[in-house]
Design a protein around this motif. Structure first.
Motif, PDB file in Angstrom:
ATOM      1  N   ALA A  10       1.145  -1.378  -0.027  1.00 30.22           N
ATOM      2  CA  ALA A  10      -0.042   0.148   0.002  1.00 30.22           C
ATOM      3  C   ALA A  10       0.684   1.093  -0.027  1.00 30.22           C
ATOM      4  O   ALA A  10       1.821   1.495   0.882  1.00 30.22           O
ATOM      5  CB  ALA A  10      -0.859  -0.135   1.345  1.00 30.22           C
ATOM      6  N   SER A  38       0.687   3.820   1.395  1.00 29.52           N
ATOM      7  CA  SER A  38       0.120   4.450   2.990  1.00 29.52           C
ATOM      8  C   SER A  38       1.290   5.373   3.482  1.00 29.52           C
ATOM      9  O   SER A  38       1.061   5.859   4.522  1.00 29.52           O
ATOM     10  CB  SER A  38      -0.391   3.524   3.765  1.00 29.52           C
ATOM     11  OG  SER A  38       0.365   2.602   3.880  1.00 29.52           O
ATOM     12  N   GLY A  57      11.458  -2.780   6.613  1.00 28.68           N
ATOM     13  CA  GLY A  57      10.866  -3.870   6.734  1.00 28.68           C
ATOM     14  C   GLY A  57       9.954  -4.173   5.472  1.00 28.68           C
ATOM     15  O   GLY A  57       9.754  -5.584   5.188  1.00 28.68           O
ATOM     16  N   LYS A  74      -4.943  -1.266  14.288  1.00 29.03           N
ATOM     17  CA  LYS A  74      -4.817  -0.162  13.542  1.00 29.03           C
ATOM     18  C   LYS A  74      -6.164   0.839  14.068  1.00 29.03           C
ATOM     19  O   LYS A  74      -6.115   1.997  13.830  1.00 29.03           O
ATOM     20  CB  LYS A  74      -5.044  -0.335  12.233  1.00 29.03           C
ATOM     21  CG  LYS A  74      -3.797  -0.713  11.552  1.00 29.03           C
ATOM     22  CD  LYS A  74      -3.712  -0.662  10.056  1.00 29.03           C
ATOM     23  CE  LYS A  74      -2.374  -1.176   9.587  1.00 29.03           C
ATOM     24  NZ  LYS A  74      -1.987  -1.439   8.143  1.00 29.03           N
ATOM     25  N   GLY A 123       5.105 -10.517   4.463  1.00 31.50           N
ATOM     26  CA  GLY A 123       5.757 -10.422   5.743  1.00 31.50           C
ATOM     27  C   GLY A 123       4.806 -11.110   6.771  1.00 31.50           C
ATOM     28  O   GLY A 123       3.578 -11.420   6.446  1.00 31.50           O
ATOM     29  N   ASP A 137       3.083 -10.339   9.212  1.00 29.66           N
ATOM     30  CA  ASP A 137       1.924  -9.665   9.792  1.00 29.66           C
ATOM     31  C   ASP A 137       0.579  -9.742   8.930  1.00 29.66           C
ATOM     32  O   ASP A 137      -0.503  -9.697   9.271  1.00 29.66           O
ATOM     33  CB  ASP A 137       2.165  -8.040   9.942  1.00 29.66           C
ATOM     34  CG  ASP A 137       2.663  -7.532   8.514  1.00 29.66           C
ATOM     35  OD1 ASP A 137       3.373  -8.328   7.830  1.00 29.66           O
ATOM     36  OD2 ASP A 137       2.175  -6.457   8.192  1.00 29.66           O
ATOM     37  N   GLN A 138       0.948 -10.466   7.647  1.00 27.10           N
ATOM     38  CA  GLN A 138      -0.043 -10.672   6.748  1.00 27.10           C
ATOM     39  C   GLN A 138      -0.516 -12.028   6.752  1.00 27.10           C
ATOM     40  O   GLN A 138      -1.468 -12.316   5.924  1.00 27.10           O
ATOM     41  CB  GLN A 138       0.329 -10.064   5.159  1.00 27.10           C
ATOM     42  CG  GLN A 138       0.576  -8.575   5.260  1.00 27.10           C
ATOM     43  CD  GLN A 138      -0.759  -7.986   5.353  1.00 27.10           C
ATOM     44  OE1 GLN A 138      -1.870  -8.379   5.239  1.00 27.10           O
ATOM     45  NE2 GLN A 138      -0.659  -6.638   5.734  1.00 27.10           N
ATOM     46  N   ALA A 165      11.004 -11.518   8.303  1.00 27.59           N
ATOM     47  CA  ALA A 165       9.591 -11.605   8.156  1.00 27.59           C
ATOM     48  C   ALA A 165       8.887 -10.475   8.959  1.00 27.59           C
ATOM     49  O   ALA A 165       7.736 -10.089   8.948  1.00 27.59           O
ATOM     50  CB  ALA A 165       9.112 -12.770   8.263  1.00 27.59           C
ATOM     51  N   VAL A 190      10.387  -7.259  10.857  1.00 34.73           N
ATOM     52  CA  VAL A 190      11.587  -6.334  11.043  1.00 34.73           C
ATOM     53  C   VAL A 190      10.715  -5.393  12.223  1.00 34.73           C
ATOM     54  O   VAL A 190       9.662  -4.958  11.844  1.00 34.73           O
ATOM     55  CB  VAL A 190      11.875  -5.494  10.081  1.00 34.73           C
ATOM     56  CG1 VAL A 190      12.931  -4.497  10.349  1.00 34.73           C
ATOM     57  CG2 VAL A 190      12.501  -6.316   9.070  1.00 34.73           C
ATOM     58  N   LYS A 230       6.140  -4.026  15.147  1.00 39.54           N
ATOM     59  CA  LYS A 230       6.832  -4.083  14.063  1.00 39.54           C
ATOM     60  C   LYS A 230       6.920  -2.820  13.461  1.00 39.54           C
ATOM     61  O   LYS A 230       6.435  -1.446  13.643  1.00 39.54           O
ATOM     62  CB  LYS A 230       5.380  -4.445  13.217  1.00 39.54           C
ATOM     63  CG  LYS A 230       5.820  -4.997  11.657  1.00 39.54           C
ATOM     64  CD  LYS A 230       4.584  -5.255  10.840  1.00 39.54           C
ATOM     65  CE  LYS A 230       3.823  -3.987  10.319  1.00 39.54           C
ATOM     66  NZ  LYS A 230       3.059  -4.104   9.042  1.00 39.54           N
ATOM     67  N   MET A 231       8.200  -2.547  12.616  1.00 34.29           N
ATOM     68  CA  MET A 231       8.532  -1.278  11.880  1.00 34.29           C
ATOM     69  C   MET A 231       7.182  -0.949  10.869  1.00 34.29           C
ATOM     70  O   MET A 231       7.125  -1.941   9.885  1.00 34.29           O
ATOM     71  CB  MET A 231      10.077  -1.562  11.218  1.00 34.29           C
ATOM     72  CG  MET A 231      10.300  -0.403  10.629  1.00 34.29           C
ATOM     73  SD  MET A 231      12.074  -0.531   9.843  1.00 34.29           S
ATOM     74  CE  MET A 231      13.086  -0.562  10.968  1.00 34.29           C
ATOM     75  N   SER A 232       6.923   0.117  10.595  1.00 33.13           N
ATOM     76  CA  SER A 232       5.675   0.144   9.974  1.00 33.13           C
ATOM     77  C   SER A 232       6.002   1.626   9.165  1.00 33.13           C
ATOM     78  O   SER A 232       6.353   2.692   9.731  1.00 33.13           O
ATOM     79  CB  SER A 232       4.426   0.277  10.710  1.00 33.13           C
ATOM     80  OG  SER A 232       3.497  -0.262  10.666  1.00 33.13           O
ATOM     81  N   LYS A 233       5.471   1.609   7.799  1.00 35.25           N
ATOM     82  CA  LYS A 233       5.580   2.885   7.094  1.00 35.25           C
ATOM     83  C   LYS A 233       4.816   4.146   7.380  1.00 35.25           C
ATOM     84  O   LYS A 233       5.095   5.100   7.112  1.00 35.25           O
ATOM     85  CB  LYS A 233       5.592   2.455   5.609  1.00 35.25           C
ATOM     86  CG  LYS A 233       4.354   1.952   5.035  1.00 35.25           C
ATOM     87  CD  LYS A 233       4.379   1.550   3.593  1.00 35.25           C
ATOM     88  CE  LYS A 233       3.699   0.427   3.078  1.00 35.25           C
ATOM     89  NZ  LYS A 233       2.359   0.310   3.528  1.00 35.25           N
ATOM     90  N   SER A 234       3.452   3.655   7.946  1.00 36.21           N
ATOM     91  CA  SER A 234       2.592   5.006   8.333  1.00 36.21           C
ATOM     92  C   SER A 234       2.848   5.294   9.991  1.00 36.21           C
ATOM     93  O   SER A 234       1.818   6.016  10.148  1.00 36.21           O
ATOM     94  CB  SER A 234       1.123   4.586   7.858  1.00 36.21           C
ATOM     95  OG  SER A 234       0.731   3.266   8.659  1.00 36.21           O
TER      96      SER A 234
HETATM   97  N1  AQP Z   1       8.299  -4.520   9.493  1.00 33.68           N
HETATM   98  C1  AQP Z   1       8.088  -5.352   8.426  1.00 33.68           C
HETATM   99  N2  AQP Z   1       8.851  -6.541   8.495  1.00 33.68           N
HETATM  100  C2  AQP Z   1       8.525  -7.401   7.538  1.00 33.68           C
HETATM  101  N3  AQP Z   1       7.500  -7.306   6.621  1.00 33.68           N
HETATM  102  C3  AQP Z   1       6.811  -6.229   6.756  1.00 33.68           C
HETATM  103  N4  AQP Z   1       5.913  -5.857   5.532  1.00 33.68           N
HETATM  104  C4  AQP Z   1       5.643  -4.554   5.875  1.00 33.68           C
HETATM  105  N5  AQP Z   1       6.410  -4.059   7.325  1.00 33.68           N
HETATM  106  C5  AQP Z   1       7.072  -5.263   7.590  1.00 33.68           C
HETATM  107  C6  AQP Z   1       5.476  -6.471   4.463  1.00 33.68           C
HETATM  108  O1  AQP Z   1       5.448  -5.536   3.433  1.00 33.68           O
HETATM  109  C7  AQP Z   1       4.322  -5.835   2.712  1.00 33.68           C
HETATM  110  C8  AQP Z   1       3.372  -4.660   2.112  1.00 33.68           C
HETATM  111  O2  AQP Z   1       2.628  -4.245   3.444  1.00 33.68           O
HETATM  112  P1  AQP Z   1       1.627  -3.294   3.061  1.00 33.68           P
HETATM  113  O3  AQP Z   1       2.086  -2.067   2.589  1.00 33.68           O
HETATM  114  O4  AQP Z   1       0.462  -3.673   2.454  1.00 33.68           O
HETATM  115  O5  AQP Z   1       0.825  -2.965   4.593  1.00 33.68           O
HETATM  116  P2  AQP Z   1       1.435  -3.536   6.097  1.00 33.68           P
HETATM  117  O6  AQP Z   1       1.927  -4.964   6.342  1.00 33.68           O
HETATM  118  O7  AQP Z   1       0.394  -2.989   7.116  1.00 33.68           O
HETATM  119  O8  AQP Z   1       2.886  -2.671   6.383  1.00 33.68           O
HETATM  120  P3  AQP Z   1       3.147  -1.346   7.120  1.00 33.68           P
HETATM  121  O9  AQP Z   1       4.386  -0.730   6.863  1.00 33.68           O
HETATM  122  O10 AQP Z   1       2.700  -1.654   8.736  1.00 33.68           O
HETATM  123  O11 AQP Z   1       2.151  -0.094   6.528  1.00 33.68           O
HETATM  124  P4  AQP Z   1       0.976   0.666   7.242  1.00 33.68           P
HETATM  125  O12 AQP Z   1       1.709   1.239   8.265  1.00 33.68           O
HETATM  126  O13 AQP Z   1       0.275   1.539   6.260  1.00 33.68           O
HETATM  127  O14 AQP Z   1      -0.032  -0.404   7.447  1.00 33.68           O
HETATM  128  C9  AQP Z   1       3.487  -6.933   3.166  1.00 33.68           C
HETATM  129  O15 AQP Z   1       3.795  -8.453   2.888  1.00 33.68           O
HETATM  130  C10 AQP Z   1       4.193  -6.782   4.797  1.00 33.68           C
HETATM  131  O16 AQP Z   1       3.666  -8.185   5.402  1.00 33.68           O
END
Ligand code: AQP
Length: 320
Positions: A9, A11, A17, A110, A143, A145-146, A180, A182, A191-195
Protein backbone atom coordinates in the motif's frame (compact mmCIF):
# COMPACT_ATOMS: atom_id res chain seq x y z
CA UNK A 1 7.10 -21.69 -11.23
CA UNK A 2 4.12 -20.85 -9.03
CA UNK A 3 1.53 -18.19 -9.83
CA UNK A 4 2.32 -15.36 -7.47
CA UNK A 5 0.48 -12.24 -6.31
CA UNK A 6 1.44 -9.67 -3.71
CA UNK A 7 0.78 -6.01 -3.05
CA UNK A 8 2.00 -3.04 -1.07
CA UNK A 9 0.00 0.00 0.00
CA UNK A 10 1.22 3.55 -0.78
CA UNK A 11 0.24 4.55 2.76
CA UNK A 12 3.71 5.87 3.59
CA UNK A 13 7.29 5.56 2.42
CA UNK A 14 8.50 1.97 1.98
CA UNK A 15 10.68 0.81 4.88
CA UNK A 16 13.49 -1.65 5.46
CA UNK A 17 10.70 -3.92 6.77
CA UNK A 18 8.90 -3.74 3.40
CA UNK A 19 12.17 -4.69 1.69
CA UNK A 20 13.26 -7.57 3.94
CA UNK A 21 9.77 -8.93 4.60
CA UNK A 22 8.36 -8.64 1.10
CA UNK A 23 10.06 -6.87 -1.83
CA UNK A 24 13.26 -8.98 -1.82
CA UNK A 25 11.21 -12.16 -1.97
CA UNK A 26 9.04 -10.77 -4.73
CA UNK A 27 12.18 -10.32 -6.82
CA UNK A 28 13.44 -13.81 -5.95
CA UNK A 29 10.22 -15.52 -7.08
CA UNK A 30 9.27 -13.28 -10.00
CA UNK A 31 8.21 -15.10 -13.14
CA UNK A 32 5.78 -14.62 -16.03
CA UNK A 33 2.93 -15.62 -13.74
CA UNK A 34 3.81 -13.12 -10.99
CA UNK A 35 1.58 -10.09 -10.33
CA UNK A 36 2.77 -7.24 -8.11
CA UNK A 37 0.48 -4.40 -7.30
CA UNK A 38 0.56 -0.96 -5.68
CA UNK A 39 -2.63 -1.38 -3.65
CA UNK A 40 -3.82 2.22 -3.63
CA UNK A 41 -7.40 1.28 -2.66
CA UNK A 42 -6.01 -0.22 0.55
CA UNK A 43 -4.33 3.08 1.38
CA UNK A 44 -7.80 4.70 1.42
CA UNK A 45 -8.75 2.72 4.53
CA UNK A 46 -7.26 5.66 6.45
CA UNK A 47 -7.68 9.30 5.32
CA UNK A 48 -5.07 10.34 2.73
CA UNK A 49 -4.06 13.65 1.22
CA UNK A 50 -5.04 13.22 -2.48
CA UNK A 51 -1.93 14.90 -3.91
CA UNK A 52 0.38 12.92 -1.63
CA UNK A 53 -1.40 9.65 -2.39
CA UNK A 54 -0.94 10.11 -6.15
CA UNK A 55 2.74 10.97 -5.65
CA UNK A 56 3.38 8.03 -3.33
CA UNK A 57 1.65 5.61 -5.72
CA UNK A 58 4.08 6.49 -8.51
CA UNK A 59 6.98 6.54 -6.05
CA UNK A 60 6.18 3.05 -4.77
CA UNK A 61 5.90 1.72 -8.33
CA UNK A 62 9.35 3.23 -8.99
CA UNK A 63 10.62 1.46 -5.85
CA UNK A 64 9.27 -1.84 -7.23
CA UNK A 65 11.45 -1.31 -10.31
CA UNK A 66 14.44 -0.08 -8.30
CA UNK A 67 14.57 -3.21 -6.12
CA UNK A 68 14.75 -5.36 -9.26
CA UNK A 69 11.23 -6.26 -10.35
CA UNK A 70 11.37 -6.59 -14.12
CA UNK A 71 8.22 -5.56 -16.01
CA UNK A 72 9.37 -7.72 -18.93
CA UNK A 73 9.03 -10.73 -16.63
CA UNK A 74 6.35 -10.05 -14.01
CA UNK A 75 3.28 -7.83 -14.19
CA UNK A 76 3.45 -4.55 -12.25
CA UNK A 77 0.34 -2.42 -11.91
CA UNK A 78 -1.82 -0.17 -9.75
CA UNK A 79 -4.82 -1.81 -8.08
CA UNK A 80 -7.38 0.91 -8.89
CA UNK A 81 -6.47 0.69 -12.61
CA UNK A 82 -8.09 -2.76 -12.68
CA UNK A 83 -11.68 -2.18 -11.53
CA UNK A 84 -12.25 -5.93 -11.11
CA UNK A 85 -10.52 -5.70 -7.70
CA UNK A 86 -13.23 -3.47 -6.23
CA UNK A 87 -16.00 -5.51 -7.84
CA UNK A 88 -14.80 -8.89 -6.62
CA UNK A 89 -14.21 -7.37 -3.17
CA UNK A 90 -17.99 -6.95 -2.80
CA UNK A 91 -18.56 -10.63 -3.56
CA UNK A 92 -15.88 -11.42 -0.96
CA UNK A 93 -17.53 -9.16 1.63
CA UNK A 94 -20.75 -11.05 1.09
CA UNK A 95 -18.93 -14.37 1.50
CA UNK A 96 -16.97 -13.38 4.61
CA UNK A 97 -18.55 -13.51 8.05
CA UNK A 98 -18.68 -10.42 10.28
CA UNK A 99 -17.23 -12.57 13.08
CA UNK A 100 -14.16 -13.62 11.15
CA UNK A 101 -13.44 -10.04 10.07
CA UNK A 102 -13.78 -9.00 13.72
CA UNK A 103 -11.02 -11.42 14.67
CA UNK A 104 -8.39 -9.79 12.43
CA UNK A 105 -5.63 -8.58 14.74
CA UNK A 106 -4.45 -5.89 12.31
CA UNK A 107 -7.88 -4.25 12.44
CA UNK A 108 -7.77 -4.26 16.23
CA UNK A 109 -4.24 -2.75 16.24
CA UNK A 110 -4.97 -0.11 13.61
CA UNK A 111 -8.37 0.95 14.89
CA UNK A 112 -7.35 1.31 18.53
CA UNK A 113 -5.52 4.63 18.28
CA UNK A 114 -7.84 6.33 15.75
CA UNK A 115 -10.67 8.82 16.21
CA UNK A 116 -12.13 7.91 12.82
CA UNK A 117 -12.29 4.23 11.91
CA UNK A 118 -13.56 3.69 8.36
CA UNK A 119 -15.75 0.74 7.40
CA UNK A 120 -13.09 0.04 4.76
CA UNK A 121 -10.48 -0.57 7.46
CA UNK A 122 -12.77 -3.29 8.82
CA UNK A 123 -13.55 -4.95 5.47
CA UNK A 124 -10.02 -4.50 4.04
CA UNK A 125 -9.18 -8.26 4.22
CA UNK A 126 -12.08 -8.90 1.79
CA UNK A 127 -10.45 -6.55 -0.74
CA UNK A 128 -7.13 -8.28 -0.15
CA UNK A 129 -8.80 -11.65 -0.77
CA UNK A 130 -10.17 -10.30 -4.06
CA UNK A 131 -6.70 -9.02 -5.05
CA UNK A 132 -5.20 -12.47 -4.53
CA UNK A 133 -8.01 -14.62 -5.94
CA UNK A 134 -8.37 -12.66 -9.20
CA UNK A 135 -5.04 -14.04 -10.43
CA UNK A 136 -5.57 -17.76 -9.61
CA UNK A 137 -2.71 -17.21 -7.20
CA UNK A 138 -0.92 -20.18 -5.69
CA UNK A 139 1.64 -18.35 -3.55
CA UNK A 140 1.50 -15.02 -1.73
CA UNK A 141 4.93 -13.81 -0.55
CA UNK A 142 4.24 -11.59 2.47
CA UNK A 143 5.67 -10.54 5.82
CA UNK A 144 4.55 -12.36 8.93
CA UNK A 145 1.94 -9.69 9.81
CA UNK A 146 -0.09 -10.67 6.74
CA UNK A 147 -0.30 -14.39 7.57
CA UNK A 148 -3.77 -14.04 9.13
CA UNK A 149 -5.14 -12.20 6.08
CA UNK A 150 -3.93 -14.92 3.71
CA UNK A 151 -5.54 -17.54 5.98
CA UNK A 152 -8.76 -15.51 5.76
CA UNK A 153 -8.42 -15.49 1.95
CA UNK A 154 -8.11 -19.28 1.94
CA UNK A 155 -11.24 -19.58 4.10
CA UNK A 156 -13.40 -17.34 1.91
CA UNK A 157 -12.13 -19.00 -1.28
CA UNK A 158 -13.01 -22.43 0.08
CA UNK A 159 -16.43 -21.23 1.26
CA UNK A 160 -17.20 -19.65 -2.13
CA UNK A 161 -16.07 -22.81 -3.95
CA UNK A 162 -18.17 -25.06 -1.77
CA UNK A 163 -21.27 -22.84 -2.05
CA UNK A 164 -21.12 -22.00 -5.74
CA UNK A 165 -18.82 -24.61 -7.32
CA UNK A 166 -15.13 -24.51 -8.25
CA UNK A 167 -14.22 -20.86 -8.88
CA UNK A 168 -11.01 -19.89 -7.11
CA UNK A 169 -7.56 -21.38 -6.63
CA UNK A 170 -6.88 -21.60 -2.88
CA UNK A 171 -3.58 -19.76 -2.25
CA UNK A 172 -1.00 -20.12 0.49
CA UNK A 173 1.21 -17.56 2.21
CA UNK A 174 4.95 -17.83 1.70
CA UNK A 175 6.82 -16.21 4.55
CA UNK A 176 10.59 -15.78 4.51
CA UNK A 177 12.41 -17.51 7.38
CA UNK A 178 14.44 -14.36 8.18
CA UNK A 179 13.33 -10.72 8.00
CA UNK A 180 9.63 -11.60 8.06
CA UNK A 181 9.04 -9.19 10.95
CA UNK A 182 11.47 -6.29 11.17
CA UNK A 183 10.84 -4.44 14.42
CA UNK A 184 10.93 -0.76 15.29
CA UNK A 185 14.45 0.31 16.34
CA UNK A 186 13.18 2.37 19.29
CA UNK A 187 10.52 -0.08 20.42
CA UNK A 188 11.61 -3.55 19.29
CA UNK A 189 8.38 -5.11 20.52
CA UNK A 190 6.48 -3.31 17.69
CA UNK A 191 6.65 -3.94 13.93
CA UNK A 192 8.51 -1.33 11.88
CA UNK A 193 5.66 0.33 9.96
CA UNK A 194 5.61 2.82 7.12
CA UNK A 195 2.64 4.85 8.29
CA UNK A 196 4.02 5.26 11.79
CA UNK A 197 5.18 8.59 13.17
CA UNK A 198 8.00 6.74 14.96
CA UNK A 199 10.69 8.51 12.94
CA UNK A 200 13.67 7.26 14.98
CA UNK A 201 12.55 3.65 14.90
CA UNK A 202 11.85 3.33 11.19
CA UNK A 203 14.39 3.03 8.36
CA UNK A 204 13.03 4.21 5.05
CA UNK A 205 14.20 2.60 1.84
CA UNK A 206 15.04 5.96 0.30
CA UNK A 207 16.41 7.55 3.45
CA UNK A 208 19.72 9.40 3.53
CA UNK A 209 22.34 6.76 4.39
CA UNK A 210 23.95 8.92 7.09
CA UNK A 211 20.62 9.08 8.86
CA UNK A 212 20.18 5.27 8.48
CA UNK A 213 23.52 4.78 10.16
CA UNK A 214 22.62 7.12 13.06
CA UNK A 215 19.32 5.31 13.63
CA UNK A 216 20.97 1.89 13.85
CA UNK A 217 23.63 3.23 16.24
CA UNK A 218 20.87 4.64 18.47
CA UNK A 219 18.73 1.47 18.35
CA UNK A 220 17.39 0.49 21.77
CA UNK A 221 19.12 -2.67 23.00
CA UNK A 222 19.92 -2.63 26.76
CA UNK A 223 23.42 -2.53 28.23
CA UNK A 224 24.79 -6.08 28.43
CA UNK A 225 24.83 -8.09 25.21
CA UNK A 226 22.09 -10.72 25.20
CA UNK A 227 21.06 -12.11 21.80
CA UNK A 228 17.69 -13.18 23.23
CA UNK A 229 16.56 -9.61 24.02
CA UNK A 230 14.13 -8.04 21.49
CA UNK A 231 16.51 -5.21 20.46
CA UNK A 232 19.44 -7.58 19.89
CA UNK A 233 17.23 -10.12 18.11
CA UNK A 234 16.00 -7.42 15.76
CA UNK A 235 19.51 -6.26 14.82
CA UNK A 236 20.69 -9.86 14.38
CA UNK A 237 17.76 -10.71 12.16
CA UNK A 238 18.32 -7.56 10.04
CA UNK A 239 22.00 -8.46 9.69
CA UNK A 240 21.15 -12.05 8.88
CA UNK A 241 18.59 -11.05 6.25
CA UNK A 242 21.04 -8.58 4.68
CA UNK A 243 24.04 -10.96 4.61
CA UNK A 244 22.31 -14.36 4.30
CA UNK A 245 24.28 -15.64 7.32
CA UNK A 246 22.30 -17.70 9.82
CA UNK A 247 21.22 -15.81 12.97
CA UNK A 248 22.69 -18.48 15.29
CA UNK A 249 26.23 -18.07 13.99
CA UNK A 250 25.93 -14.26 14.05
CA UNK A 251 24.55 -14.30 17.62
CA UNK A 252 27.60 -16.11 18.99
CA UNK A 253 30.06 -13.85 17.15
CA UNK A 254 29.34 -10.77 19.29
CA UNK A 255 29.82 -9.95 22.96
CA UNK A 256 28.91 -6.24 22.75
CA UNK A 257 26.36 -4.14 20.93
CA UNK A 258 28.89 -1.71 19.38
CA UNK A 259 30.36 -4.13 16.82
CA UNK A 260 26.92 -5.65 16.13
CA UNK A 261 25.47 -2.21 15.37
CA UNK A 262 28.44 -1.29 13.24
CA UNK A 263 28.22 -4.50 11.12
CA UNK A 264 24.44 -4.13 10.82
CA UNK A 265 24.88 -0.56 9.62
CA UNK A 266 27.40 -1.62 6.95
CA UNK A 267 25.17 -4.45 5.76
CA UNK A 268 22.03 -2.31 5.59
CA UNK A 269 23.83 0.55 3.83
CA UNK A 270 25.30 -1.92 1.30
CA UNK A 271 21.78 -3.21 0.66
CA UNK A 272 20.14 0.20 0.27
CA UNK A 273 22.83 2.05 -1.70
CA UNK A 274 22.31 0.37 -5.12
CA UNK A 275 18.52 0.53 -4.71
CA UNK A 276 18.67 4.27 -4.05
CA UNK A 277 21.00 4.78 -7.01
CA UNK A 278 18.61 2.90 -9.33
CA UNK A 279 15.64 4.80 -7.86
CA UNK A 280 17.30 8.13 -8.71
CA UNK A 281 17.80 7.02 -12.32
CA UNK A 282 14.25 5.72 -12.72
CA UNK A 283 12.56 8.67 -11.05
CA UNK A 284 14.11 11.00 -13.61
CA UNK A 285 11.57 9.63 -16.11
CA UNK A 286 8.16 9.32 -14.37
CA UNK A 287 6.38 9.05 -17.74
CA UNK A 288 8.25 5.80 -18.45
CA UNK A 289 7.16 4.39 -15.08
CA UNK A 290 3.55 5.43 -15.79
CA UNK A 291 3.72 3.67 -19.15
CA UNK A 292 4.98 0.48 -17.50
CA UNK A 293 2.02 0.63 -15.11
CA UNK A 294 -0.41 1.18 -17.96
CA UNK A 295 0.91 -1.85 -19.79
CA UNK A 296 0.86 -3.89 -16.55
CA UNK A 297 -2.78 -2.96 -15.88
CA UNK A 298 -3.78 -4.14 -19.37
CA UNK A 299 -2.06 -7.51 -18.80
CA UNK A 300 -3.52 -7.87 -15.30
CA UNK A 301 -7.02 -7.01 -16.48
CA UNK A 302 -7.05 -9.81 -19.03
CA UNK A 303 -6.63 -12.37 -16.22
CA UNK A 304 -8.74 -10.52 -13.63
CA UNK A 305 -11.74 -10.09 -15.95
CA UNK A 306 -11.81 -13.82 -16.74
CA UNK A 307 -11.85 -14.74 -13.03
CA UNK A 308 -14.47 -12.13 -12.22
CA UNK A 309 -16.72 -13.40 -15.03
CA UNK A 310 -16.46 -16.92 -13.59
CA UNK A 311 -17.27 -15.70 -10.07
CA UNK A 312 -20.22 -13.60 -11.31
CA UNK A 313 -21.66 -16.52 -13.27
CA UNK A 314 -21.21 -19.01 -10.41
CA UNK A 315 -22.80 -16.75 -7.79
CA UNK A 316 -25.80 -16.12 -10.03
CA UNK A 317 -25.41 -12.57 -11.36
CA UNK A 318 -27.21 -12.02 -14.65
CA UNK A 319 -25.06 -11.24 -17.72
CA UNK A 320 -25.57 -7.92 -19.44
N1 AQP B 1 8.32 -4.49 9.54
C1 AQP B 1 8.08 -5.40 8.59
N2 AQP B 1 8.75 -6.56 8.60
C2 AQP B 1 8.53 -7.50 7.64
N3 AQP B 1 7.62 -7.34 6.63
C3 AQP B 1 6.94 -6.19 6.59
N4 AQP B 1 5.99 -5.72 5.74
C4 AQP B 1 5.62 -4.48 6.13
N5 AQP B 1 6.30 -4.12 7.24
C5 AQP B 1 7.12 -5.16 7.55
C6 AQP B 1 5.48 -6.48 4.60
O1 AQP B 1 5.44 -5.61 3.48
C7 AQP B 1 4.32 -5.93 2.67
C8 AQP B 1 3.54 -4.68 2.35
O2 AQP B 1 2.75 -4.32 3.39
P1 AQP B 1 1.58 -3.25 3.21
O3 AQP B 1 2.11 -2.02 2.69
O4 AQP B 1 0.46 -3.78 2.44
O5 AQP B 1 1.01 -3.08 4.66
P2 AQP B 1 1.49 -3.41 6.06
O6 AQP B 1 1.89 -4.83 6.25
O7 AQP B 1 0.39 -2.99 6.95
O8 AQP B 1 2.78 -2.52 6.17
P3 AQP B 1 3.02 -1.30 7.08
O9 AQP B 1 4.41 -0.85 6.84
O10 AQP B 1 2.69 -1.63 8.49
O11 AQP B 1 2.07 -0.20 6.50
P4 AQP B 1 0.91 0.56 7.19
O12 AQP B 1 1.54 1.20 8.39
O13 AQP B 1 0.42 1.54 6.21
O14 AQP B 1 -0.11 -0.46 7.55
C9 AQP B 1 3.52 -6.99 3.39
O15 AQP B 1 3.83 -8.26 2.85
C10 AQP B 1 4.02 -6.88 4.81
O16 AQP B 1 3.92 -8.11 5.48
Amino acid sequence: MARVFSGMAPSGDATLGSLLGALRHWVAVQNVDAYYCVVDLHALTVPQDPVELRGRTLELATVFLAVGLDPEVSTLFVQSHVHEHAELAWLMECTAAFGELSRMTQFKDKSESRDFVSAGLFTYPALMAADILLYDTEEVPVGDDQRQHVEFTRDVAERFNSRYGPTFTVPKAVIAPVGARVMDLQDPTRKMSKSDDAVGGTILLLEDLGSVSKKIKRAVTGTDYDPALPGAKNLLSMLSAATNEPIESLASRYTQYGPLKSDTTDAVVALLEPIQQRYRELSADPAAVAKTLQHGAEKAQTVASTTLRRARANIGLLDR
